[in-house]
Scaffold this motif. Structure first.
Motif, PDB file in Angstrom:
ATOM      1  N   TRP A   1       0.773  -1.233   0.133  1.00 14.85           N
ATOM      2  CA  TRP A   1       0.074   0.107   0.036  1.00 14.85           C
ATOM      3  C   TRP A   1       0.811   1.367   0.195  1.00 14.85           C
ATOM      4  N   THR A   2       2.158   1.133   0.142  1.00 13.09           N
ATOM      5  CA  THR A   2       3.013   2.417   0.186  1.00 13.09           C
ATOM      6  C   THR A   2       3.724   2.644  -1.093  1.00 13.09           C
ATOM      7  N   ILE A   3       4.312   1.474  -1.715  1.00 11.57           N
ATOM      8  CA  ILE A   3       4.985   1.631  -3.085  1.00 11.57           C
ATOM      9  C   ILE A   3       4.425   0.983  -4.366  1.00 11.57           C
ATOM     10  N   GLY A   4       3.349   0.101  -3.973  1.00  9.54           N
ATOM     11  CA  GLY A   4       2.665  -0.620  -4.762  1.00  9.54           C
ATOM     12  C   GLY A   4       2.877  -2.007  -5.139  1.00  9.54           C
ATOM     13  N   PRO A   5       2.233  -2.770  -5.734  1.00  4.32           N
ATOM     14  CA  PRO A   5       2.461  -4.255  -6.072  1.00  4.32           C
ATOM     15  C   PRO A   5       3.917  -4.444  -6.931  1.00  4.32           C
ATOM     16  N   THR A   6       3.891  -3.717  -8.037  1.00  8.70           N
ATOM     17  CA  THR A   6       5.067  -4.213  -8.768  1.00  8.70           C
ATOM     18  C   THR A   6       6.430  -4.175  -8.001  1.00  8.70           C
ATOM     19  N   PRO A   7       6.727  -2.937  -7.616  1.00  7.04           N
ATOM     20  CA  PRO A   7       7.867  -2.918  -6.755  1.00  7.04           C
ATOM     21  C   PRO A   7       7.947  -3.951  -5.577  1.00  7.04           C
ATOM     22  N   THR A   8       6.746  -3.971  -4.898  1.00  9.00           N
ATOM     23  CA  THR A   8       6.898  -5.160  -3.679  1.00  9.00           C
ATOM     24  C   THR A   8       7.094  -6.646  -4.077  1.00  9.00           C
ATOM     25  N   TYR A   9       6.272  -6.948  -5.303  1.00  6.36           N
ATOM     26  CA  TYR A   9       6.698  -8.422  -5.788  1.00  6.36           C
ATOM     27  C   TYR A   9       8.046  -8.442  -6.431  1.00  6.36           C
TER      28      TYR A   9
END
Length: 358
Positions: free
Chosen positions: A321-329
């Motif tokens: 919820w902070t940096i978004g799904p693409t950077p997280t995954y």
């Protein structure tokens, strides 16, 4: 089990979020049944068959992962009256809580009646292993156990941000992703999670149990496929306009995660148990290291994993919820590749034993 029953009782009468949170806290503090199950299986199996038999724990998880959420959802849509006789208030989810209490009570009866004591002073109840095999030196096994504990912690810290067949049926960022990208409802997310559970059950029953003496290899494969799954998930936001392709890739990632659930934790548990001495603490034996008695060693090992399981969802959800799904995954995939590399070079495929010289 008494703590779990108390948790269910508090849940039944919870009418505020705070009281419900208290019920979950009581349940979390009382969760030692999985560790005890692993210790019991370690007591009554030999090193040669331990990983195969420990997979039964994973099969139970995966099966309940398929059955539990639909049951809970159905019972939650058939609530008891909010106000019972005597003006006793119940929440709308009291029906699944009551079912939980009934099942826990039956489990206690089953444990008392059917489960024998496996802790035998003066020896082990496990079948004798190959006499040509002896344990590696205690220092070497302690070092291996320490590496396994770190691996267990790091893996669950990364993996618990995604669905896994744990005892509570964790549903975190994958369902966030499916809702954000495809606006899936509970039924569609339920089918996705049930797919993971079914595949994991089939793999553990038909694949993992058939492979012998390959615990580290299977655990490594599971971590590698988890890296592949998170890499696929990182690409899904860019394919949002290609719904068919994105949905297919999401199910492919789910299948990879199912393989991960079926292989990693059970095989790490088996590897850890193989480092332990086949005696129990307090039996008077002088031929064992105090840190390698099963209860203490496996307790510390499982605790490291539980710490990772507690931190993982917090970190994953915060990042999502902070940096978004693409950077997280993408970051998760890189971390899993690093973990896989450390496993290849840092964890032996052995069992903490070595052949006696002839």
């Amino acid at each position: 089990m008494v703590g779990n029953i108390l948790s269910a009782v508090v849940w039944i009468q919870s009418t505020t979020f705070e009281s419900f949170l208290l019920s979950r806290a009581i349940g979390g503090i009382s969760e030692g049944n999985v560790q005890l199950s692993i210790a019991i299986i370690s007591d009554v199996t030999s090193p040669e068959t331990r990983s195969r038999d420990l997979s039964l724990v994973g099969i139970a998880f995966a099966t309940c992962f398929c059955i539990g959420p639909p049951l809970g959802a159905w019972f939650s849509t058939h609530p008891l009256p909010i106000t019972m006789p005597g003006k006793y208030e119940l929440n709308v989810y009291a029906t699944p809580a009551i079912l939980t209490l009934i099942l826990l009570s039956l489990e206690v009866v089953l444990l008392v009646v059917a489960l024998p004591e496996t802790r035998r002073l003066g020896g082990t109840s496990a079948p004798a292993s190959d006499p040509k095999v002896q344990k590696a030196p205690a220092r070497e096994r302690l070092a291996t156990l320490s590496r396994l504990g770190r691996t267990h912690f790091l893996f669950l810290a990364l993996f618990s941000g995604k669905p896994c067949t744990s005892y509570i049926g964790v549903e975190f960022t994958l369902t966030f992703l499916s809702f954000d990208l495809f606006d899936w409802d509970n039924a569609q997310n339920g089918r996705l999670l049930m797919t993971i559970g079914i595949i994991s059950t089939i793999l553990q029953g038909g694949y993992v149990r058939r492979i012998k003496n390959a615990e580290a290899l299977l655990a490594g494969r599971g971590v590698a496929l988890c890296a592949a799954a998170t890499a696929i998930m990182a690409t899904l936001p860019s394919l949002q306009n290609q719904r068919g392709v994105a949905t297919s890739l999401l199910y492919l990632a789910a299948a990879f995660l199912a393989f991960t659930s079926a292989t990693v934790v059970n095989n790490l548990n088996a590897l850890a148990s193989m480092q332990c001495d086949d005696v129990v603490e307090g039996d008077g034996s002088k031929n064992t290291h105090s840190e390698l008695t099963k209860g203490r060693a496996l307790g510390k090992f499982r605790s490291s994993g539980q710490l990772g399981r507690a931190l993982g969802p917090i970190l994953a959800c915060a990042a999502y919820w902070t940096i978004g799904p693409t950077p997280t995954y993408a970051a998760s995939a890189v971390a899993m590749i690093g973990l896989y590399t450390s496993m290849v070079y840092g964890i032996s495929t052995g069992t903490g034993s070595k052949e006696k010289s002839q």
